[in-house]
Write an enzyme that holds these catalytic residues in place. Sequence first.
Site, PDB file in Angstrom:
ATOM      1  CG  LEU A 101       1.189   1.123  -4.367  1.00  0.00           C
ATOM      2  CD1 LEU A 101       2.300   1.646  -3.462  1.00  0.00           C
ATOM      3  CD2 LEU A 101       1.750   0.104  -5.354  1.00  0.00           C
ATOM      4  CG  ASP A 102      -2.985  -4.775  -3.703  1.00  0.00           C
ATOM      5  OD1 ASP A 102      -3.805  -4.172  -4.425  1.00  0.00           O
ATOM      6  OD2 ASP A 102      -2.404  -5.829  -4.045  1.00  0.00           O
ATOM      7  CE  LYS A 103      -6.014  -2.234   5.772  1.00  0.00           C
ATOM      8  NZ  LYS A 103      -7.142  -2.819   6.490  1.00  0.00           N
ATOM      9  CG  HIS A 187      -5.108  -7.954  -6.181  1.00  0.00           C
ATOM     10  ND1 HIS A 187      -4.786  -6.920  -5.342  1.00  0.00           N
ATOM     11  CD2 HIS A 187      -6.297  -8.435  -5.736  1.00  0.00           C
ATOM     12  CE1 HIS A 187      -5.735  -6.769  -4.436  1.00  0.00           C
ATOM     13  NE2 HIS A 187      -6.669  -7.665  -4.656  1.00  0.00           N
ATOM     14  CE  LYS A 190      -0.594  -8.399  -2.752  1.00  0.00           C
ATOM     15  NZ  LYS A 190      -1.582  -7.600  -2.062  1.00  0.00           N
TER      16      LYS A 190
END
Length: 238
Positions: A101-103, A187, A190
């Site tokens: 998972l992204d930050k 990503h 997004k």
Amino acid sequence: MRLDKFLCDMQLGTRSQIRESVRKGLVSVNGVPVKSPDHKVDEKRDSVTYMGEALTYQCFYYYMLHKPAGVVTATRDRREPTVMGLMSDARGKDLFPVGRLDKDTEGLLLVTNDGELAHRLLAPRKHVEKMYYVECTGVLTADGIASLESGVDIGDEERTLPAKVRLVSQTENAYVMELAITEGRFHQVKRMVQTVGGSVTYLKRLSMGTLTLDAGLPKGSYRPLTEKELLDLRSCAD
Ligand code: URA
């Protein structure tokens, strides 16, 4: 298996600390103190105690972590705090997060040391569904929903696989949706939202296969999976 390996898998200390404890007579097998670390034990049948406490052998561990924003999905990082830093007191050797998972993304992260299950859950051909709660700026039109549902060009070789979209709410210039995808590209959510003219402002993973984020699990906390959660998860990756 060797007694010292058994104890090491149970995380009772480093290999040398464990040997020392065994030599001191702190470990018993079937009620008899055993002082030799290479003594063979049957992890399924023998009863092993450490300082009088019974040990049930387990080498694979499975946890659900409620990832907060601000930590990176890595086992270690030189600059940033990691998800594993939130789990320093978790039992299990060589734990790692399954997928990324992204930050700034929150939500469900499976953490385990079972490489085989992780591999199966992440294998592209398994199409394990990941459900996200997504807050966006922009306007999501019926055409936009249809595009996401049929697959969009996010600049990779292949278009994305069909996604499931549930529009939760919409205002003049923002919307909230639930988006279920069966891939795990960089990503991905997004980038998918960008193709329909929006921008993600908040992203949270709600589920992965049959495993759903426990609503009672505070952000930054973790808990072991229940037996049922693990069985269900295994069968959805079969
Ligand atoms: N898609 C994203 O864009 N980010 C995540 O963290 C997960 C899925």
